[in-house]
Design a protein around this motif. Structure first.
Motif, PDB file in Angstrom:
ATOM      1  N   GLY A  69      36.884   1.983 -23.728  1.00 28.08           N
ATOM      2  CA  GLY A  69      36.666   3.236 -23.016  1.00 28.08           C
ATOM      3  C   GLY A  69      35.261   3.341 -22.472  1.00 28.08           C
ATOM      4  O   GLY A  69      35.058   3.757 -21.316  1.00 28.08           O
ATOM      5  N   TYR A  70      34.290   2.948 -23.275  1.00 28.84           N
ATOM      6  CA  TYR A  70      32.885   3.066 -22.854  1.00 28.84           C
ATOM      7  C   TYR A  70      32.534   2.062 -21.761  1.00 28.84           C
ATOM      8  O   TYR A  70      31.918   2.422 -20.748  1.00 28.84           O
ATOM      9  CB  TYR A  70      31.981   2.854 -24.067  1.00 28.84           C
ATOM     10  N   GLU A  71      32.930   0.811 -21.948  1.00 27.09           N
ATOM     11  CA  GLU A  71      32.519  -0.245 -21.014  1.00 27.09           C
ATOM     12  C   GLU A  71      33.343  -0.260 -19.733  1.00 27.09           C
ATOM     13  O   GLU A  71      32.823  -0.553 -18.663  1.00 27.09           O
ATOM     14  CB  GLU A  71      32.618  -1.609 -21.707  1.00 27.09           C
ATOM     15  N   ARG A  72      34.630   0.060 -19.842  1.00 31.10           N
ATOM     16  CA  ARG A  72      35.512  -0.085 -18.680  1.00 31.10           C
ATOM     17  C   ARG A  72      35.743   1.241 -17.957  1.00 31.10           C
ATOM     18  O   ARG A  72      35.865   1.259 -16.727  1.00 31.10           O
ATOM     19  CB  ARG A  72      36.850  -0.667 -19.147  1.00 31.10           C
ATOM     20  N   TYR A  73      35.790   2.332 -18.711  1.00 32.40           N
ATOM     21  CA  TYR A  73      36.188   3.600 -18.105  1.00 32.40           C
ATOM     22  C   TYR A  73      35.108   4.688 -18.182  1.00 32.40           C
ATOM     23  O   TYR A  73      35.369   5.838 -17.857  1.00 32.40           O
ATOM     24  CB  TYR A  73      37.487   4.097 -18.755  1.00 32.40           C
ATOM     25  N   ASN A  74      33.916   4.312 -18.647  1.00 32.08           N
ATOM     26  CA  ASN A  74      32.768   5.229 -18.588  1.00 32.08           C
ATOM     27  C   ASN A  74      33.012   6.510 -19.390  1.00 32.08           C
ATOM     28  O   ASN A  74      32.671   7.603 -18.949  1.00 32.08           O
ATOM     29  CB  ASN A  74      32.439   5.570 -17.129  1.00 32.08           C
ATOM     30  N   ILE A  75      33.618   6.355 -20.561  1.00 30.19           N
ATOM     31  CA  ILE A  75      33.896   7.509 -21.396  1.00 30.19           C
ATOM     32  C   ILE A  75      33.448   7.216 -22.829  1.00 30.19           C
ATOM     33  O   ILE A  75      33.579   6.086 -23.316  1.00 30.19           O
ATOM     34  CB  ILE A  75      35.398   7.884 -21.372  1.00 30.19           C
ATOM     35  N   SER A  76      32.890   8.206 -23.492  1.00 36.43           N
ATOM     36  CA  SER A  76      32.487   8.076 -24.883  1.00 36.43           C
ATOM     37  C   SER A  76      33.417   8.882 -25.766  1.00 36.43           C
ATOM     38  O   SER A  76      33.526  10.104 -25.617  1.00 36.43           O
ATOM     39  CB  SER A  76      31.046   8.567 -25.068  1.00 36.43           C
ATOM     40  N   MET A  88      27.751  -2.182 -12.374  1.00 40.24           N
ATOM     41  CA  MET A  88      27.092  -0.877 -12.304  1.00 40.24           C
ATOM     42  C   MET A  88      28.126   0.230 -12.415  1.00 40.24           C
ATOM     43  O   MET A  88      29.161   0.195 -11.749  1.00 40.24           O
ATOM     44  CB  MET A  88      26.342  -0.728 -10.978  1.00 40.24           C
ATOM     45  N   LYS A  89      27.865   1.215 -13.262  1.00 38.20           N
ATOM     46  CA  LYS A  89      28.777   2.329 -13.434  1.00 38.20           C
ATOM     47  C   LYS A  89      28.546   3.360 -12.341  1.00 38.20           C
ATOM     48  O   LYS A  89      27.410   3.668 -11.974  1.00 38.20           O
ATOM     49  CB  LYS A  89      28.577   2.969 -14.805  1.00 38.20           C
ATOM     50  N   THR A  90      29.631   3.879 -11.812  1.00 37.84           N
ATOM     51  CA  THR A  90      29.536   4.912 -10.781  1.00 37.84           C
ATOM     52  C   THR A  90      30.260   6.168 -11.255  1.00 37.84           C
ATOM     53  O   THR A  90      31.042   6.142 -12.201  1.00 37.84           O
ATOM     54  CB  THR A  90      30.176   4.431  -9.465  1.00 37.84           C
ATOM     55  N   GLY A  91      30.007   7.270 -10.585  1.00 37.53           N
ATOM     56  CA  GLY A  91      30.682   8.511 -10.942  1.00 37.53           C
ATOM     57  C   GLY A  91      30.132   9.114 -12.216  1.00 37.53           C
ATOM     58  O   GLY A  91      29.046   8.770 -12.688  1.00 37.53           O
ATOM     59  N   PHE A  92      30.890  10.022 -12.784  1.00 38.71           N
ATOM     60  CA  PHE A  92      30.460  10.748 -13.974  1.00 38.71           C
ATOM     61  C   PHE A  92      30.623   9.900 -15.232  1.00 38.71           C
ATOM     62  O   PHE A  92      31.554   9.107 -15.349  1.00 38.71           O
ATOM     63  CB  PHE A  92      31.277  12.035 -14.145  1.00 38.71           C
ATOM     64  N   THR A  93      29.730  10.106 -16.161  1.00 41.06           N
ATOM     65  CA  THR A  93      29.915   9.619 -17.518  1.00 41.06           C
ATOM     66  C   THR A  93      30.629  10.710 -18.302  1.00 41.06           C
ATOM     67  O   THR A  93      30.189  11.857 -18.329  1.00 41.06           O
ATOM     68  CB  THR A  93      28.562   9.300 -18.180  1.00 41.06           C
ATOM     69  N   HIS A  94      31.742  10.377 -18.913  1.00 41.63           N
ATOM     70  CA  HIS A  94      32.579  11.358 -19.601  1.00 41.63           C
ATOM     71  C   HIS A  94      32.226  11.371 -21.086  1.00 41.63           C
ATOM     72  O   HIS A  94      32.367  10.355 -21.771  1.00 41.63           O
ATOM     73  CB  HIS A  94      34.059  11.027 -19.404  1.00 41.63           C
ATOM     74  N   LEU A  95      31.770  12.493 -21.575  1.00 40.30           N
ATOM     75  CA  LEU A  95      31.319  12.616 -22.957  1.00 40.30           C
ATOM     76  C   LEU A  95      32.336  13.418 -23.760  1.00 40.30           C
ATOM     77  O   LEU A  95      32.486  14.631 -23.565  1.00 40.30           O
ATOM     78  CB  LEU A  95      29.956  13.304 -22.996  1.00 40.30           C
ATOM     79  N   PHE A  96      33.029  12.744 -24.670  1.00 40.76           N
ATOM     80  CA  PHE A  96      34.017  13.404 -25.526  1.00 40.76           C
ATOM     81  C   PHE A  96      33.788  13.069 -26.991  1.00 40.76           C
ATOM     82  O   PHE A  96      34.727  12.838 -27.742  1.00 40.76           O
ATOM     83  CB  PHE A  96      35.436  13.044 -25.078  1.00 40.76           C
ATOM     84  N   ILE A  97      32.513  13.047 -27.368  1.00 43.81           N
ATOM     85  CA  ILE A  97      32.181  12.982 -28.777  1.00 43.81           C
ATOM     86  C   ILE A  97      32.062  14.420 -29.283  1.00 43.81           C
ATOM     87  O   ILE A  97      31.897  15.344 -28.496  1.00 43.81           O
ATOM     88  CB  ILE A  97      30.872  12.203 -29.013  1.00 43.81           C
TER      89      ILE A  97
END
Length: 399
Positions: A321-328, A1-10
């Motif tokens: 980045g997406y799966e491990r660190y919650n960043i796009s 389960m992902k916690t915290g913010f999802t980081h969007l850098f697209i």
């Protein structure tokens, strides 16, 4: 389960400021009510300020920037008209494809992905067009796939130096409200953007600014159109209404978004984008990696397209980045697939967000097999941000 913010850098859709998101949380309202123009008329007026036009007409089409592209073409050109275009990235290529599918005679200049609009070649071909067969010139101001910004003003000068009457079309989807754009000063006839980039909204609005010259052309253009008919929009927009059901919630968000832009100041917004982008670029250089953009003159202040080492699949960087660190991160498109990942840095953005993008990119690159010194990109960006820190931050009311 992902916690915290999802980081969007697209490079779009971009992050939506919380006050803008809250402004859209309103009940449905009657788009034929007597006071509906109280909301919409101000939007048309203030969008002209963003495009920097006093004399142009702004249209808001429910749809996307691509829909606004089609509206621009079908309202001002005729089947078989000759147009001059260049192809140097995925989005300029898609614009060429649309023009061809709509029945235009497209003269295409292919340029390396990483270069910009070929201004000198445009000037040469316009100068050779003694009979005025070229009816329009198209420029992708900011090629999102490659992180390249082109010289729109230079294209206008090329047109003027040849005394050429072609219409000037500009794709400003990932530049307008983020990178300097001057419709009247540069003599742009049709300029397109979308709600999901510098305007900090969800996708759903294609925004189009049209010069008086282009409006005059729309009165005689014979290309087929229905939904995108300028005259239908022009007639009802004059009183704040639309010929079909408009996305009212997006209008409320746009009102708040424009208020934020003007509270900061459009020139300050543009300067902020440049400063933050330069920090990202310095971080990339510190990793020993290169941008797709071939020369600093082409660097985009809204997106950086970063080449991974030859033995590192950029798709793996993005996946990790997406799966491990919650960043796009943005993916490499078409011929850049697997070779490039992109960091979008536009819209509602600050130093901490850029440093987050760089730090998580370092982790993702290293996990994908790149030899990156942890903290190197972050430190380079921090140094730049510290050296160029504004004396005070402009605070924008969040009510």
């Amino acid at each position: 389960m992902k916690t915290g913010f999802t980081h969007l850098f697209i490079p779009g859709p971009t992050n939506i400021p919380e006050p803008v998101r809250q402004a859209m949380n309103v009940p449905m309202q009657d788009m034929r009510a007597p006071d509906f123009g109280d909301l919409t008329l101000g939007l048309f007026k203030d969008l002209k300020r963003v495009f920097r036009t006093d004399t142009g007409t702004v249209f808001l089409f429910p749809g996307s920037g691509t829909g606004a592209w089609e509206a621009a073409i079908t309202n001002t050109l005729n089947p078989g008209d000759k147009v001059l275009m260049s192809r140097f990235g995925q989005f300029s290529a898609l614009w060429v494809e649309m023009a061809e599918r709509l029945g235009l005679d497209v003269e295409v200049i292919d340029v390396a992905w990483g270069a910009g609009c070929p201004v000198k070649e445009y000037a040469r071909r316009l100068g050779a067009d003694k009979k005025g067969e070229i009816k329009a010139v198209f420029v992708t101001h900011n090629e999102t796939a490659t992180g390249v910004t082109s010289d729109v003003e230079g294209v206008r000068k090329a047109l003027d130096s040849c005394f050429h009457e072609a219409l000037l079309f500009v794709d400003g989807v990932s530049s307008i409200a983020s990178i300097d754009f001057r419709m009247d000063e540069w003599g742009v006839d049709l300029a397109v953007t979308g709600s999901q980039k510098g305007l900090m909204l969800p996708a759903g609005l294609g925004v189009l600014a049209v010069s008086q010259k282009a409006m005059a052309a729309s009165k005689t253009a014979t290309m087929r159109r229905a939904y995108f008919e300028f005259s239908d929009m022009e007639k009802l927009n004059a009183t704040g209404y639309f010929p079909y059901t408009p996305p009212t919630q997006l209008f409320h968000g746009l009102r708040r978004s424009l208020d934020r832009i003007f509270a900061e100041g459009l020139d300050n917004v543009i300067a902020r984008h440049h400063r933050l982008a330069e920090g990202v670029r310095r971080g990339v250089r510190a990793w020993g990696l290169n941008l797709v953009a071939e020369h600093p003159a082409f660097y985009s202040d809204t997106v950086s397209a970063i080449r991974t080492p030859a033995d590192v699949d950029a798709r793996e960087v993005i996946r990790i980045g997406y799966e491990r660190y919650n960043i796009s991160f943005g993916t490499g498109l078409a011929q850049l697939s697997g070779k490039v990942f992109r960091i979008g840095h536009l819209g509602d953005l600050n130093e901490g967000m850029c440093l987050t993008a760089l730090s998580l990119a370092e982790l993702s690159l290293a996990a994908a097999g790149a030899k990156v010194e942890f903290g190197s990109g972050v430190a380079a960006a921090q140094k730049w941000y510290a050296e160029t820190a504004p004396a005070c931050r402009i605070h924008i009311a969040a009510e």
